[in-house]
Write a protein that holds these residues in place. Structure first.
Motif, PDB file in Angstrom:
ATOM      1  N   GLY A 137    -101.710 -62.125  53.462  1.00 32.37           N
ATOM      2  CA  GLY A 137    -103.095 -61.373  53.955  1.00 32.37           C
ATOM      3  C   GLY A 137    -104.048 -60.932  53.058  1.00 32.37           C
ATOM      4  O   GLY A 137    -103.383 -60.552  51.842  1.00 32.37           O
ATOM      5  N   ILE A 138    -105.165 -60.853  53.184  1.00 32.77           N
ATOM      6  CA  ILE A 138    -106.182 -60.151  52.220  1.00 32.77           C
ATOM      7  C   ILE A 138    -107.046 -59.037  52.933  1.00 32.77           C
ATOM      8  O   ILE A 138    -107.297 -59.459  54.108  1.00 32.77           O
ATOM      9  N   ILE A 139    -106.872 -58.028  52.367  1.00 34.78           N
ATOM     10  CA  ILE A 139    -107.896 -56.815  53.164  1.00 34.78           C
ATOM     11  C   ILE A 139    -109.285 -57.358  52.928  1.00 34.78           C
ATOM     12  O   ILE A 139    -109.787 -57.116  51.854  1.00 34.78           O
ATOM     13  N   LEU A 140    -109.875 -57.575  53.850  1.00 36.53           N
ATOM     14  CA  LEU A 140    -111.233 -58.197  53.783  1.00 36.53           C
ATOM     15  C   LEU A 140    -112.352 -56.956  54.055  1.00 36.53           C
ATOM     16  O   LEU A 140    -113.306 -56.974  53.150  1.00 36.53           O
ATOM     17  N   PHE A 141    -111.993 -56.032  54.853  1.00 34.80           N
ATOM     18  CA  PHE A 141    -112.747 -54.570  54.690  1.00 34.80           C
ATOM     19  C   PHE A 141    -111.862 -53.709  54.584  1.00 34.80           C
ATOM     20  O   PHE A 141    -110.842 -53.188  55.250  1.00 34.80           O
ATOM     21  N   ASN A 142    -112.138 -52.893  53.638  1.00 36.20           N
ATOM     22  CA  ASN A 142    -111.185 -51.496  53.153  1.00 36.20           C
ATOM     23  C   ASN A 142    -111.935 -50.466  53.605  1.00 36.20           C
ATOM     24  O   ASN A 142    -112.663 -49.709  52.659  1.00 36.20           O
ATOM     25  N   THR A 172    -102.131 -52.337  56.909  1.00 34.63           N
ATOM     26  CA  THR A 172    -102.983 -53.331  56.403  1.00 34.63           C
ATOM     27  C   THR A 172    -102.429 -53.764  54.877  1.00 34.63           C
ATOM     28  O   THR A 172    -102.618 -54.919  54.578  1.00 34.63           O
ATOM     29  N   ASP A 173    -102.163 -52.792  54.212  1.00 30.99           N
ATOM     30  CA  ASP A 173    -101.662 -52.956  52.916  1.00 30.99           C
ATOM     31  C   ASP A 173    -100.446 -53.831  52.879  1.00 30.99           C
ATOM     32  O   ASP A 173    -100.111 -54.669  51.929  1.00 30.99           O
ATOM     33  N   MET A 174     -99.418 -53.610  53.922  1.00 35.90           N
ATOM     34  CA  MET A 174     -98.389 -54.468  54.006  1.00 35.90           C
ATOM     35  C   MET A 174     -98.476 -55.776  54.287  1.00 35.90           C
ATOM     36  O   MET A 174     -97.739 -56.700  53.803  1.00 35.90           O
ATOM     37  N   ALA A 175     -99.521 -56.273  54.935  1.00 32.08           N
ATOM     38  CA  ALA A 175     -99.853 -57.567  55.452  1.00 32.08           C
ATOM     39  C   ALA A 175    -100.253 -58.338  54.155  1.00 32.08           C
ATOM     40  O   ALA A 175    -100.196 -59.436  54.248  1.00 32.08           O
ATOM     41  N   THR A 176    -100.606 -57.588  52.908  1.00 32.48           N
ATOM     42  CA  THR A 176    -100.920 -58.540  51.635  1.00 32.48           C
ATOM     43  C   THR A 176     -99.727 -59.128  51.212  1.00 32.48           C
ATOM     44  O   THR A 176     -99.842 -60.016  50.676  1.00 32.48           O
ATOM     45  N   VAL A 229    -107.561 -57.055  58.036  1.00 35.23           N
ATOM     46  CA  VAL A 229    -106.918 -58.138  57.245  1.00 35.23           C
ATOM     47  C   VAL A 229    -107.206 -59.602  57.898  1.00 35.23           C
ATOM     48  O   VAL A 229    -107.249 -59.613  59.133  1.00 35.23           O
ATOM     49  N   ILE A 230    -107.297 -60.525  56.954  1.00 36.65           N
ATOM     50  CA  ILE A 230    -107.367 -61.786  57.328  1.00 36.65           C
ATOM     51  C   ILE A 230    -106.190 -62.641  56.648  1.00 36.65           C
ATOM     52  O   ILE A 230    -106.092 -62.500  55.417  1.00 36.65           O
ATOM     53  N   ASN A 231    -105.880 -63.654  57.418  1.00 37.58           N
ATOM     54  CA  ASN A 231    -104.826 -64.433  56.674  1.00 37.58           C
ATOM     55  C   ASN A 231    -105.726 -65.255  55.681  1.00 37.58           C
ATOM     56  O   ASN A 231    -106.831 -65.705  55.477  1.00 37.58           O
ATOM     57  N   LYS A 232    -105.112 -65.298  54.304  1.00 37.02           N
ATOM     58  CA  LYS A 232    -105.578 -65.780  52.890  1.00 37.02           C
ATOM     59  C   LYS A 232    -106.032 -67.340  53.178  1.00 37.02           C
ATOM     60  O   LYS A 232    -106.982 -67.742  52.487  1.00 37.02           O
ATOM     61  N   ASP A 233    -105.406 -68.274  53.815  1.00 39.74           N
ATOM     62  CA  ASP A 233    -105.721 -69.497  53.937  1.00 39.74           C
ATOM     63  C   ASP A 233    -106.857 -69.658  54.771  1.00 39.74           C
ATOM     64  O   ASP A 233    -107.823 -70.646  54.627  1.00 39.74           O
ATOM     65  N   ILE A 234    -106.991 -68.773  55.914  1.00 37.12           N
ATOM     66  CA  ILE A 234    -108.229 -68.912  56.728  1.00 37.12           C
ATOM     67  C   ILE A 234    -109.470 -68.355  55.886  1.00 37.12           C
ATOM     68  O   ILE A 234    -110.494 -68.730  55.889  1.00 37.12           O
ATOM     69  N   ALA A 235    -109.356 -67.329  55.009  1.00 35.93           N
ATOM     70  CA  ALA A 235    -110.181 -66.843  54.110  1.00 35.93           C
ATOM     71  C   ALA A 235    -110.883 -67.946  53.455  1.00 35.93           C
ATOM     72  O   ALA A 235    -111.949 -68.031  53.001  1.00 35.93           O
ATOM     73  N   LYS A 285     -90.759 -41.045  53.914  1.00 35.46           N
ATOM     74  CA  LYS A 285     -89.818 -40.921  54.850  1.00 35.46           C
ATOM     75  C   LYS A 285     -90.453 -41.671  56.317  1.00 35.46           C
ATOM     76  O   LYS A 285     -89.632 -42.057  56.998  1.00 35.46           O
ATOM     77  N   TYR A 286     -91.768 -41.914  56.390  1.00 34.69           N
ATOM     78  CA  TYR A 286     -92.486 -42.192  57.539  1.00 34.69           C
ATOM     79  C   TYR A 286     -92.960 -43.633  57.370  1.00 34.69           C
ATOM     80  O   TYR A 286     -93.288 -44.263  58.328  1.00 34.69           O
ATOM     81  N   ILE A 287     -93.054 -44.078  56.036  1.00 31.35           N
ATOM     82  CA  ILE A 287     -93.758 -45.347  55.862  1.00 31.35           C
ATOM     83  C   ILE A 287     -92.292 -46.217  55.472  1.00 31.35           C
ATOM     84  O   ILE A 287     -92.112 -46.018  54.336  1.00 31.35           O
ATOM     85  N   GLU A 288     -91.886 -47.028  56.246  1.00 32.55           N
ATOM     86  CA  GLU A 288     -90.625 -47.771  55.878  1.00 32.55           C
ATOM     87  C   GLU A 288     -91.108 -49.175  55.608  1.00 32.55           C
ATOM     88  O   GLU A 288     -92.115 -49.834  56.223  1.00 32.55           O
ATOM     89  N   GLY A 289     -90.148 -50.155  55.097  1.00 33.83           N
ATOM     90  CA  GLY A 289     -90.558 -51.394  54.834  1.00 33.83           C
ATOM     91  C   GLY A 289     -91.722 -51.885  54.106  1.00 33.83           C
ATOM     92  O   GLY A 289     -92.236 -52.853  54.055  1.00 33.83           O
ATOM     93  N   ILE A 290     -92.040 -51.085  53.164  1.00 35.99           N
ATOM     94  CA  ILE A 290     -93.253 -51.351  52.051  1.00 35.99           C
ATOM     95  C   ILE A 290     -92.969 -51.413  50.830  1.00 35.99           C
ATOM     96  O   ILE A 290     -91.941 -50.721  50.116  1.00 35.99           O
ATOM     97  N   ASP A 291     -93.498 -52.324  50.163  1.00 41.19           N
ATOM     98  CA  ASP A 291     -92.959 -52.598  48.641  1.00 41.19           C
ATOM     99  C   ASP A 291     -93.763 -51.316  47.977  1.00 41.19           C
ATOM    100  O   ASP A 291     -94.742 -51.117  48.284  1.00 41.19           O
TER     101      ASP A 291
END
Length: 349
Positions: free
Chosen positions: A228-233, A220-224, A133-139, A291-297
């Protein structure tokens, strides 16, 4: 990096850490209601310690085995201990502080090449499960998007602070190999910062302590949602030459596999049951993961689940095809049978 496996002091620290802190950080199979038909009694329950160097979707077969009571059906009391990276998890096994570690297969190959007597006994995730993941402004400043060429995306990482889980881990290997593929020196032209597990990665990215990071989905998906954008998936299989690579595996010391076959057979049996459940009950698997992945949209979770579901191991068997892709990925050519022990997977019920 591979010399780290030879440092006895590091091994001692990991073992002491597991002894002192493992109970507080783990979730045991005894938390799942015991199957009344299993016939297990307290005196024949076997304890097994699993050192997990990862979190997230890559551990799905373990999560399913815990929640569905498959470990307990096999007469196992499982203590799960989370460590910051597969290299530390493997060090715990080598030092005797854990019975099994979750480790990228390429890291197991490195350990064997450096003289460690370990083997992989089962697959958990059949795809490189790590994204970048990379910051979208940096990208935007670098003029790249997720659809840019491989060369453009790699060169956009030059000069950045990039988070990894730990030195010698799968995330460390992936980013180094990627940078080197386009002539970028990972020790001089970027700064690789060990951050540990998911929460620390997201916090550092949110606070702009790093401009990019390397970690597994769904972190990495949460970082969007954090600019953030996923540069390499990789987990989606978009890097064709590594599509279907056996990535995350269960690893143990060879001597333990020989001396305690019953224990490792039971563990593999439980994971074989998980694989069948994952394959037959997609919705049930998704509910367990929530149950294991918390705090995600919720929308982000659903997209990430669909991207990763094909890679969830439906069987613990490690295939030669998936192994051979690691030879190219890791640059280490070892005989399949030196690295992989499929005996338990073949006998799994």
């Amino acid at each position: 990096m591979k010399k780290m496996f030879l440092f006895p002091f590091v091994i001692l620290l990991i073992v002491l850490s597991l002894t002192a802190c493992g109970e507080a950080k783990s979730k045991t199979a005894s938390e799942v209601e015991r199957d009344s038909d299993s016939g297990n009694t307290e005196k024949n329950i076997q304890k097994v310690v699993i050192a997990e160097g990862n979190t997230g979707f890559m551990l799905t077969p373990i999560y399913v085995a815990v929640e569905k009571g498959f470990f307990e059906e096999e007469g196992l009391d499982v203590e799960r201990v989370t460590l910051s990276g597969g290299s530390k998890a493997l060090t715990a096994v080598i030092g005797g502080g854990a019975d099994i570690a979750t480790v990228a297969l390429v890291d197991t190959m490195k350990a064997i090449e450096s003289g460690q007597d370990v083997q992989a006994i089962g697959s958990l995730f059949n795809q490189i499960g790590t994204n970048i993941v990379i910051n979208k402004d940096i990208a935007a400043e670098k003029g790249v998007t997720a659809d840019s060429s491989m060369e453009e995306k790699v060169l956009a990482l030059k000069g950045l602070k990039i988070g990894i889980s730990s030195p010698g881990s799968g995330s460390d290997h992936i980013i180094r190999k990627l940078l080197e593929s386009e002539g970028v020196n990972p020790d001089r032209e970027v700064e690789l910062i060990p951050l540990g597990q998911a929460d620390a990665q997201l916090a550092a990215f949110k606070n702009k302590d790093v401009q990019a990071f390397v970690y597994s989905s769904p972190t990495t998906d949460m970082a969007t949602k954090l600019d953030g954008i996923i540069l390499f998936n990789y987990s989606k299989g978009e890097v064709e030459e590594y599509d279907g690579l056996t990535y995350l595996t269960l690893v143990s010391q060879t001597k333990d596999l020989e001396e305690n076959k019953e224990l490792f057979q039971k563990v593999t049996n439980a994971l074989a049951k998980s694989g069948k459940f994952i394959e037959s009950d997609r919705d049930g698997t998704k509910e367990i993961l929530k149950k294991y992945i918390e705090g995600i949209d919720p929308e982000v979770f659903n997209i990430a689940f669909e991207n990763n579901y094909p890679a969830f191991a439906k069987s613990p068997m490690i295939t030669k095809e998936g192994y051979e892709k690691n030879i190219e990925f890791g640059g280490i050519d070892l005989p399949f049978d030196d690295v992989v022990n499929n005996e338990f997977a073949e006998n799994a019920q």
